[in-house]
Design a protein around this motif. Structure first.
Motif, PDB file in Angstrom:
ATOM      1  N   GLN A 123       0.815  -1.222   0.000  1.00  0.00           N
ATOM      2  CA  GLN A 123       0.000   0.000   0.000  1.00  0.00           C
ATOM      3  C   GLN A 123       0.846   1.268   0.000  1.00  0.00           C
ATOM      4  O   GLN A 123       0.391   2.314  -0.457  1.00  0.00           O
ATOM      5  N   MET A 124       2.066   1.199   0.517  1.00  0.00           N
ATOM      6  CA  MET A 124       2.940   2.373   0.469  1.00  0.00           C
ATOM      7  C   MET A 124       3.214   2.780  -0.977  1.00  0.00           C
ATOM      8  O   MET A 124       3.406   3.960  -1.273  1.00  0.00           O
ATOM      9  N   ALA A 125       3.220   1.795  -1.867  1.00  0.00           N
ATOM     10  CA  ALA A 125       3.474   2.041  -3.288  1.00  0.00           C
ATOM     11  C   ALA A 125       2.181   2.131  -4.088  1.00  0.00           C
ATOM     12  O   ALA A 125       2.207   2.047  -5.323  1.00  0.00           O
ATOM     13  N   ASN A 126       1.048   2.298  -3.401  1.00  0.00           N
ATOM     14  CA  ASN A 126      -0.261   2.466  -4.050  1.00  0.00           C
ATOM     15  C   ASN A 126      -0.699   1.254  -4.843  1.00  0.00           C
ATOM     16  O   ASN A 126      -1.545   1.354  -5.749  1.00  0.00           O
ATOM     17  N   VAL A 154      -0.204  -6.896   5.133  1.00  0.00           N
ATOM     18  CA  VAL A 154      -0.935  -6.063   4.172  1.00  0.00           C
ATOM     19  C   VAL A 154      -2.359  -5.820   4.663  1.00  0.00           C
ATOM     20  O   VAL A 154      -2.863  -4.685   4.623  1.00  0.00           O
ATOM     21  N   ALA A 155      -3.024  -6.874   5.150  1.00  0.00           N
ATOM     22  CA  ALA A 155      -4.395  -6.729   5.633  1.00  0.00           C
ATOM     23  C   ALA A 155      -4.454  -5.852   6.882  1.00  0.00           C
ATOM     24  O   ALA A 155      -5.348  -4.999   7.018  1.00  0.00           O
ATOM     25  N   ARG A 156      -3.527  -6.045   7.794  1.00  0.00           N
ATOM     26  CA  ARG A 156      -3.511  -5.240   9.016  1.00  0.00           C
ATOM     27  C   ARG A 156      -3.296  -3.772   8.684  1.00  0.00           C
ATOM     28  O   ARG A 156      -3.937  -2.880   9.249  1.00  0.00           O
ATOM     29  N   THR A 157      -2.399  -3.500   7.749  1.00  0.00           N
ATOM     30  CA  THR A 157      -2.155  -2.124   7.325  1.00  0.00           C
ATOM     31  C   THR A 157      -3.427  -1.494   6.777  1.00  0.00           C
ATOM     32  O   THR A 157      -3.728  -0.322   7.039  1.00  0.00           O
ATOM     33  N   GLN A 158      -4.191  -2.280   6.019  1.00  0.00           N
ATOM     34  CA  GLN A 158      -5.400  -1.771   5.395  1.00  0.00           C
ATOM     35  C   GLN A 158      -6.508  -1.512   6.412  1.00  0.00           C
ATOM     36  O   GLN A 158      -7.138  -0.449   6.413  1.00  0.00           O
ATOM     37  N   LEU A 162      -6.501  -1.589   9.884  1.00  0.00           N
ATOM     38  CA  LEU A 162      -6.243  -0.884  11.135  1.00  0.00           C
ATOM     39  C   LEU A 162      -5.780   0.542  10.905  1.00  0.00           C
ATOM     40  O   LEU A 162      -5.468   1.256  11.856  1.00  0.00           O
ATOM     41  N   GLY A 163      -5.711   0.955   9.635  1.00  0.00           N
ATOM     42  CA  GLY A 163      -5.356   2.338   9.331  1.00  0.00           C
ATOM     43  C   GLY A 163      -3.964   2.723   9.760  1.00  0.00           C
ATOM     44  O   GLY A 163      -3.742   3.841  10.219  1.00  0.00           O
ATOM     45  N   LYS A 164      -2.995   1.800   9.606  1.00  0.00           N
ATOM     46  CA  LYS A 164      -1.640   2.063  10.075  1.00  0.00           C
ATOM     47  C   LYS A 164      -0.693   2.536   8.965  1.00  0.00           C
ATOM     48  O   LYS A 164       0.518   2.560   9.143  1.00  0.00           O
ATOM     49  N   LEU A 165      -1.248   2.911   7.837  1.00  0.00           N
ATOM     50  CA  LEU A 165      -0.407   3.344   6.725  1.00  0.00           C
ATOM     51  C   LEU A 165       0.143   4.737   6.995  1.00  0.00           C
ATOM     52  O   LEU A 165      -0.607   5.700   7.118  1.00  0.00           O
ATOM     53  N   LYS A 166       1.472   4.848   7.081  1.00  0.00           N
ATOM     54  CA  LYS A 166       2.111   6.129   7.369  1.00  0.00           C
ATOM     55  C   LYS A 166       2.840   6.702   6.166  1.00  0.00           C
ATOM     56  O   LYS A 166       3.256   7.870   6.194  1.00  0.00           O
ATOM     57  N   ARG A 167       2.999   5.905   5.124  1.00  0.00           N
ATOM     58  CA  ARG A 167       3.687   6.361   3.914  1.00  0.00           C
ATOM     59  C   ARG A 167       2.797   6.122   2.701  1.00  0.00           C
ATOM     60  O   ARG A 167       2.014   5.179   2.657  1.00  0.00           O
ATOM     61  N   ARG A 168       2.956   6.980   1.727  1.00  0.00           N
ATOM     62  CA  ARG A 168       2.263   6.861   0.458  1.00  0.00           C
ATOM     63  C   ARG A 168       3.223   7.187  -0.673  1.00  0.00           C
ATOM     64  O   ARG A 168       4.261   7.839  -0.464  1.00  0.00           O
TER      65      ARG A 168
END
Length: 327
Positions: free
Chosen positions: A216-219, A239-243, A245-251
């Motif tokens: 998800q960091m790489a879209n 990947v699922a936890r990042t999605q 739990l809203g833990k994405l800090k980079r885009r």
């Protein structure tokens, strides 16, 4: 044999203006192809890649990725069908290692990987006149993005952003190149296709960025490269936890900057990070004298403070639009 061997005397001199106004074609020697064949190929790849391989029809393509158990991307792919083969297009510098690693997990599955880079030559055709000029040579084109048309000599894949990728049988490549030249498609260096990837927001993992990013960091989920309903694969839990739990800090963002040189893997900095890097360049392509466009993965919180290449007082990255919305 590569495009460079076939086309040693053809000047590849198209510029970014030709990409924006006409039609250009770029030999894609920077990529290799791993082909999987066998009756259990689909379930095997379904258990290894981040995309839903079951949804990949005979005339379709999709972006995908392959990760460590910790969810860090080892490679990104364009996956497409060619007859009974499932073809994984990957950065050429990673092809041998990724093929070897995937083959380790085949075990008793009835599938086998081979290096198809010697069988197929890849060509990118892009620009607002690409469809018209390409159709005059190859005939019918795919009607929708990520669909394909297969002939004995060539697979044509439609990609977002007025772009087509061709996977051409080796013995047909030179004749087709000459026909495309005659149709008025200008030859271009591979860096111009990389610029089209940047403008399409399509990332490619290379040696410089291996294990640096979760998908998800790489879209990747925004371009169809991640399925959240397909079941298990390496890194799926992260990947699922990042999605969820809203833990994405980079885009990943698209940006331009004035500098003499930029390349994948270079770090970017921001004033609020206390000297630590905010992220890395994913792809870089020159667009003019001293001007570059890049895809950069960086801390979301750094955006309001500004991003700088190589140092906190380095060249400023000016954020540009992507063709899709960032969630």
């Amino acid at each position: 044999m590569a495009w460079t061997d076939l086309l040693a005397h053809t000047p590849l001199d198209a510029a970014s203006a030709d990409l924006e106004q006409g039609a250009v074609m770029s030999p894609l020697d920077a990529f290799g192809v791993i082909a999987f064949s066998g009756e259990e190929t689909q379930p095997f790849l379904q258990g290894q890649l981040s995309s839903d391989v079951r949804a990949l029809g005979d005339n379709a393509a999709q972006y995908s990725s392959y990760s460590t158990p910790k969810g860090r991307m080892l490679a990104s792919f364009l996956v497409f069908r060619r007859g009974d083969d499932y073809c994984l297009q990957v950065a050429a510098e990673l092809q041998a290692a990724i093929q070897k690693r995937l083959s380790m997990f085949v075990m008793r599955s009835k599938t086998k990987a081979r290096d198809a880079s010697a069988e197929l030559l890849l060509l990118g055709v892009a620009g607002p006149l690409a469809a018209e000029k390409l159709a005059s040579v190859v005939g019918a084109l795919p009607e929708a993005d990520f669909s394909s048309v297969l002939s004995e000599q060539c697979t044509v894949i439609a990609l977002p952003g007025q772009r087509y990728q061709l996977a051409i049988a080796h013995d047909a490549a030179l004749a087709l190149w000459q026909q495309l030249l005659a149709a008025g498609i200008l030859p271009a260096d591979e860096s111009l296709w990389r610029l089209s990837d940047i403008r399409a927001g399509a990332p490619w993992i290379t040696t410089a960025t291996q294990e640096a990013f979760v998908a998800q960091m790489a879209n990747m989920e925004l371009i169809g490269g991640v399925s959240f309903t397909k079941g298990c694969y390496p890194g799926q839990e992260i990947v699922a936890r990042t999605q969820y739990l809203g833990k994405l800090k980079r885009r990943m963002y698209r940006a331009s900057l004035a500098t003499e040189h930029a390349e994948a893997g270079q770090e970017v900095f921001s004033s609020e990070m206390n000297g630590q890097a905010s992220g890395k360049l994913m792809l870089a392509a020159k667009v003019g004298q001293g001007r570059w466009e890049v895809l950069v993965v960086a801390q979301i919180a750094s955006l309001e403070h500004g991003l700088h290449l190589a140092a906190v007082d380095g060249p400023v990255l000016e954020i540009l639009d992507l063709p899709y919305a960032l969630a």
